[in-house]
Design a protein around this motif. Structure first.
Motif, short mmCIF file in Angstrom:
data_model
loop_
_atom_site.label_atom_id
_atom_site.label_comp_id
_atom_site.label_asym_id
_atom_site.label_seq_id
_atom_site.Cartn_x
_atom_site.Cartn_y
_atom_site.Cartn_z
N GLY A 65 36.08 55.48 20.38
CA GLY A 65 35.81 54.05 20.40
C GLY A 65 36.17 53.35 21.69
N THR A 66 36.89 54.03 22.59
CA THR A 66 37.32 53.36 23.82
C THR A 66 36.16 53.15 24.80
OG1 THR A 66 38.02 55.51 24.69
CG2 THR A 66 39.71 54.13 23.67
N VAL A 67 35.13 53.98 24.70
CA VAL A 67 33.96 53.77 25.57
C VAL A 67 33.31 52.42 25.24
CG1 VAL A 67 31.60 54.54 26.03
CG2 VAL A 67 33.48 56.18 26.10
N GLY A 68 33.13 52.15 23.96
CA GLY A 68 32.55 50.88 23.56
C GLY A 68 33.43 49.70 23.94
N ARG A 69 34.73 49.86 23.80
CA ARG A 69 35.65 48.78 24.19
C ARG A 69 35.62 48.55 25.68
NH1 ARG A 69 41.05 50.95 21.83
NH2 ARG A 69 41.91 49.25 23.12
N GLY A 70 35.50 49.62 26.46
CA GLY A 70 35.41 49.47 27.91
C GLY A 70 34.15 48.74 28.32
N ALA A 71 33.01 49.08 27.67
CA ALA A 71 31.75 48.41 27.98
C ALA A 71 31.81 46.94 27.61
CB ALA A 71 30.60 49.11 27.23
N GLU A 72 32.40 46.64 26.47
CA GLU A 72 32.52 45.25 26.04
C GLU A 72 33.37 44.43 27.00
OE1 GLU A 72 33.89 42.72 22.04
OE2 GLU A 72 34.17 44.89 22.13
N PHE A 73 34.49 45.03 27.44
CA PHE A 73 35.34 44.37 28.42
C PHE A 73 34.58 44.08 29.71
CE2 PHE A 73 38.03 44.71 32.20
CZ PHE A 73 39.03 43.76 31.95
N ALA A 74 33.90 45.11 30.24
CA ALA A 74 33.18 44.96 31.50
C ALA A 74 32.09 43.91 31.38
CB ALA A 74 32.59 46.30 31.93
N ALA A 75 31.35 43.94 30.28
CA ALA A 75 30.27 42.96 30.10
C ALA A 75 30.81 41.54 30.10
CB ALA A 75 29.53 43.25 28.79
N GLY A 76 32.00 41.36 29.55
CA GLY A 76 32.61 40.04 29.52
C GLY A 76 33.03 39.53 30.88
N LYS A 77 33.11 40.43 31.86
CA LYS A 77 33.51 40.04 33.22
C LYS A 77 32.32 39.76 34.13
CE LYS A 77 37.91 40.40 32.45
NZ LYS A 77 38.79 39.22 32.50
N ILE A 78 31.12 40.04 33.65
CA ILE A 78 29.94 39.83 34.47
C ILE A 78 29.66 38.34 34.54
CG2 ILE A 78 27.47 40.29 34.71
CD1 ILE A 78 29.27 42.73 35.18
N GLY A 79 29.54 37.81 35.76
CA GLY A 79 29.31 36.39 35.94
C GLY A 79 27.88 36.01 35.62
N PRO A 105 21.98 41.71 47.31
CA PRO A 105 23.05 40.71 47.45
C PRO A 105 23.54 40.11 46.14
CG PRO A 105 20.95 39.80 48.16
CD PRO A 105 20.73 41.27 47.97
N GLU A 106 22.80 40.26 45.06
CA GLU A 106 23.21 39.68 43.78
C GLU A 106 23.73 40.72 42.80
OE1 GLU A 106 23.36 36.44 43.36
OE2 GLU A 106 22.58 36.17 45.37
N THR A 107 23.69 41.98 43.15
CA THR A 107 24.17 43.02 42.23
C THR A 107 25.68 42.96 42.09
OG1 THR A 107 22.32 44.51 42.71
CG2 THR A 107 24.33 45.51 41.86
N GLN A 108 26.14 42.99 40.85
CA GLN A 108 27.57 43.08 40.57
C GLN A 108 27.90 44.51 40.17
OE1 GLN A 108 29.34 39.55 38.39
NE2 GLN A 108 27.18 39.25 37.90
N PHE A 109 29.11 44.93 40.44
CA PHE A 109 29.51 46.31 40.22
C PHE A 109 30.57 46.42 39.13
CE2 PHE A 109 28.03 46.01 44.59
CZ PHE A 109 27.14 47.06 44.67
N VAL A 110 30.40 47.41 38.29
CA VAL A 110 31.45 47.88 37.39
C VAL A 110 31.82 49.27 37.88
CG1 VAL A 110 32.06 48.53 35.03
CG2 VAL A 110 30.58 46.54 35.44
N ARG A 169 32.63 41.35 44.55
CA ARG A 169 31.42 41.88 43.92
C ARG A 169 31.75 42.87 42.80
NH1 ARG A 169 27.03 41.74 47.66
NH2 ARG A 169 25.78 42.78 46.05
N VAL A 170 32.97 43.35 42.78
CA VAL A 170 33.41 44.25 41.70
C VAL A 170 33.86 43.37 40.53
CG1 VAL A 170 35.06 46.03 41.00
CG2 VAL A 170 34.12 46.04 43.32
N ALA A 171 33.03 43.35 39.50
CA ALA A 171 33.31 42.47 38.36
C ALA A 171 34.35 43.08 37.42
CB ALA A 171 32.02 42.19 37.59
N ALA A 172 34.36 44.40 37.30
CA ALA A 172 35.27 45.04 36.35
C ALA A 172 35.60 46.46 36.79
CB ALA A 172 34.66 45.07 34.95
#
Length: 259
Positions: free
Chosen positions: A245-259, A150-155, A189-192
């Motif tokens: 470099g877009t893989v790293g940028r995507g991960a950074e973006f997603a991490a910033g959306k995690i509550g 119930p607490e898992t967030q999804f990317v 539940r979909v954070a990013a």
């Protein structure tokens, strides 16, 4: 002696022809990642998750010991964040050339949390008709994990045809074969959403336009000249996401959306 030499030459010729055939097949598989507007014309059909029965059996076994614990907090064995990613056309089953480094980069960005990953099970066929069943598999996996964790967030996300899988899963219609979309009560539940080389761009659309509910959660990468998402003519651009470099940028973006 002359007969033996003739026979040897013929055998060598047959081996050469076999090698050439293998090389051509490899080129065809690689070229299958190119998506044209025509590939999406008239492709409405029913859908079912490829190999979903065996996957769900494994998933039920994985979480069987956690039944009845979904009332509060994450059950044992659940990750804080799970990346659900769909590979590109022609790639073997797995996270693919973009999903693998994305999973690693996301784990690095969220070093204080547990990060899991799931490779969407679908054919990734060159005719693009597997996108709908892929979306169904993505959605049903999220439903199963969400119930037990119930607490898992999804990317969520995908590369090339895998981006189309993601589009269908978030409710964008008319981009491929029909598939099951993530239910409204689970979309929070979909954070990013992180996609690469999204064929939606051929229609001059973005996720923000086509699925406004996910506008603030989504990031799309389309390299200059990419024929799949930008209408260019440089296929090499479509293959460069895992090293530009877009893989790293995507991960950074997603991490910033995690509550």
């Amino acid at each position: 002696m002359a007969k033996r030499r003739v026979g040897a030459n013929r055998a060598a010729g047959r081996r050469t022809r076999r090698l050439v055939a293998v090389g051509i097949s490899a080129v065809v598989v690689a070229a299958g990642a190119v998506v044209t507007p025509q590939a999406f014309a008239g492709t409405a059909s029913g859908s079912s998750a490829t190999s979903s029965g065996s996957f769900f059996q494994r998933l039920r076994e994985r979480f069987a010991q956690n039944d009845g614990q979904a009332g509060g907090g994450n059950a044992a064995g659940c990750s804080d964040v799970e990346l659900v990613f769909a590979r590109g056309t022609g790639e073997p089953q797995g996270l693919g050339i973009v999903g693998r480094p994305l999973a690693q980069a996301l784990g690095g960005e969220l070093s204080g949390r547990t990060v899991g990953s799931f490779a969407v099970v679908y054919d990734a066929a060159s005719n693009q008709r597997s996108a709908g069943p892929g979306a169904t598999n993505m959605t049903e996996h999220i439903e199963q994990v969400a119930q037990s964790c119930p607490e898992t967030q999804f990317v969520i996300g995908g590369y090339s045809q895998g981006a189309t899988v993601t589009d269908i899963a978030i409710g964008i219609r008319g981009v491929g074969t029909q598939g099951k979309a993530i239910p409204a009560d689970l979309r929070s539940r979909v954070a990013a959403v992180v996609v690469y080389g999204n064929p939606l761009g051929i229609r001059r659309q973005t996720i923000a336009q086509a699925a406004p509910e996910f506008a603030g959660k989504a990031i799309e990468f389309c390299n200059n000249g990419d024929p799949v998402c930008g209408g260019g003519n440089n296929f090499a651009a479509h293959l460069a996401y895992n090293r530009n470099g877009t893989v790293g940028r995507g991960a950074e973006f997603a991490a910033g959306k995690i509550g």
